[in-house]
Design an enzyme around this catalytic site. Structure first.
Site, PDB file in Angstrom:
ATOM      1  N   HIS A 142      59.708  30.831  63.094  1.00 18.05           N
ATOM      2  CA  HIS A 142      58.993  30.885  64.368  1.00 18.05           C
ATOM      3  C   HIS A 142      57.637  30.196  64.243  1.00 18.05           C
ATOM      4  O   HIS A 142      57.176  29.885  63.144  1.00 18.05           O
ATOM      5  CB  HIS A 142      58.794  32.340  64.826  1.00 18.05           C
ATOM      6  CG  HIS A 142      60.017  32.954  65.398  1.00 18.05           C
ATOM      7  ND1 HIS A 142      60.941  33.636  64.628  1.00 18.05           N
ATOM      8  CD2 HIS A 142      60.503  33.001  66.659  1.00 18.05           C
ATOM      9  CE1 HIS A 142      61.929  34.071  65.402  1.00 18.05           C
ATOM     10  NE2 HIS A 142      61.681  33.699  66.637  1.00 18.05           N
ATOM     11  N   LYS A 146      53.228  33.865  66.140  1.00 19.29           N
ATOM     12  CA  LYS A 146      54.040  35.071  66.286  1.00 19.29           C
ATOM     13  C   LYS A 146      53.488  36.192  65.408  1.00 19.29           C
ATOM     14  O   LYS A 146      53.165  35.982  64.232  1.00 19.29           O
ATOM     15  CB  LYS A 146      55.500  34.788  65.909  1.00 19.29           C
ATOM     16  CG  LYS A 146      56.441  35.960  66.184  1.00 19.29           C
ATOM     17  CD  LYS A 146      57.886  35.551  66.047  1.00 19.29           C
ATOM     18  CE  LYS A 146      58.838  36.721  66.268  1.00 19.29           C
ATOM     19  NZ  LYS A 146      58.716  37.302  67.621  1.00 19.29           N
TER      20      LYS A 146
END
Length: 255
Positions: A142, A146
């Site tokens: 990600h 995040k």
């Protein structure tokens, strides 16, 4: 007309959902909830859901796990279906979510993509066939903003695999202190954070002389927003309290 309230409306996903709703007929966002109340669309934004004096058919939540309990209180008071797209909840928070679903409809999924949820079903079938002859490893990637790791999606995929294995699996997130060979009954989960990666999840079944990999790559946040809006349509017609997820949405499409 489907009236939606959007929690976390000033976040990245909130803006994408706003665009998705604007492009569909017979639905509109009537209010936004966010600690950042800067207005960017034609609906009012409140820092607290209880400040909203209007009504809505469903709430989509893409905010933060710390906001969930307050939203649960609001939805219980107003009997409003809640779609929880936020991840990173503690076990205690998850228990409160399940308890709240006895009073009103609650939708929760570790990932709002229909593709990821179909992948979960493929993983269950694969684990049932491959059994204890293959080691299972999950790699998720990600963007560098995040907050939670591993991702809620990685845990959701691990749960799908574990549900079909012939043994109780141990989730292992970090091996750097383990000076031993890999035990047979692990599911290894690795998290990578970098750049602007939207979301990539790979599940490897590693056997003797072969590797089976099942992979999903999200190329934009729109896939998650579309799933959330589809869930809103489903939940707006749902009057019975209980827990719901993307499998219910997929089943409704198949009817």
């Amino acid at each position: 007309m489907l009236n939606i309230a959007l929690s976390g409306c000033n976040g990245r996903m909130g803006h994408v959902i706003t665009d998705i709703v604007a492009g569909r007929d017979n639905m509109q966002i009537v209010a936004g909830f966010d600690i950042n109340t800067a207005k960017y669309a034609d609906f009012p934004i409140f820092s607290d859901p209880f400040e909203f004096q209007g009504s809505c058919d469903v709430i989509i939540d893409f905010s933060n796990a710390s906001s969930t309990e307050h939203l649960l209180s609001y939805c219980e008071q107003h009997h409003t279906p809640l779609i929880i797209c936020t991840t990173g909840h503690s076990p205690e928070q998850l228990q409160k979510i399940r308890a709240a679903s006895a009073a009103f409809p609650v939708f929760r999924s570790g990932n709002m993509s229909i593709g990821i949820n179909l992948m979960s079903e493929l993983l269950r079938k694969s684990a049932a066939v491959l059994g204890d002859q293959y080691d299972v490893e999950i790699i998720e990637k990600h963007h560098n903003q995040k907050l939670d790791a591993p991702s809620g999606t990685a845990l959701m995929l691990a749960d799908a695999v574990a549900s079909a294995l012939p043994y109780p699996a141990e989730y292992v997130y970090d091996r750097h202190e383990r000076r031993e060979k890999r035990p047979a009954h692990e599911i290894g989960i690795s998290a990578i954070r970098g750049g602007t990666i939207v979301g990539e999840h790979s599940v490897l079944f590693c056997g003797r002389d072969e590797i089976i990999e099942i992979k999903h790559t999200a190329l934009s946040r729109e896939v998650f927003a579309t799933g959330a809006v589809d869930a809103a349509v489903f939940m707006a017609g749902c009057k019975q309290p209980g827990m719901y997820d993307m499998n219910d949405v997929i089943a409704s499409h198949a009817q």
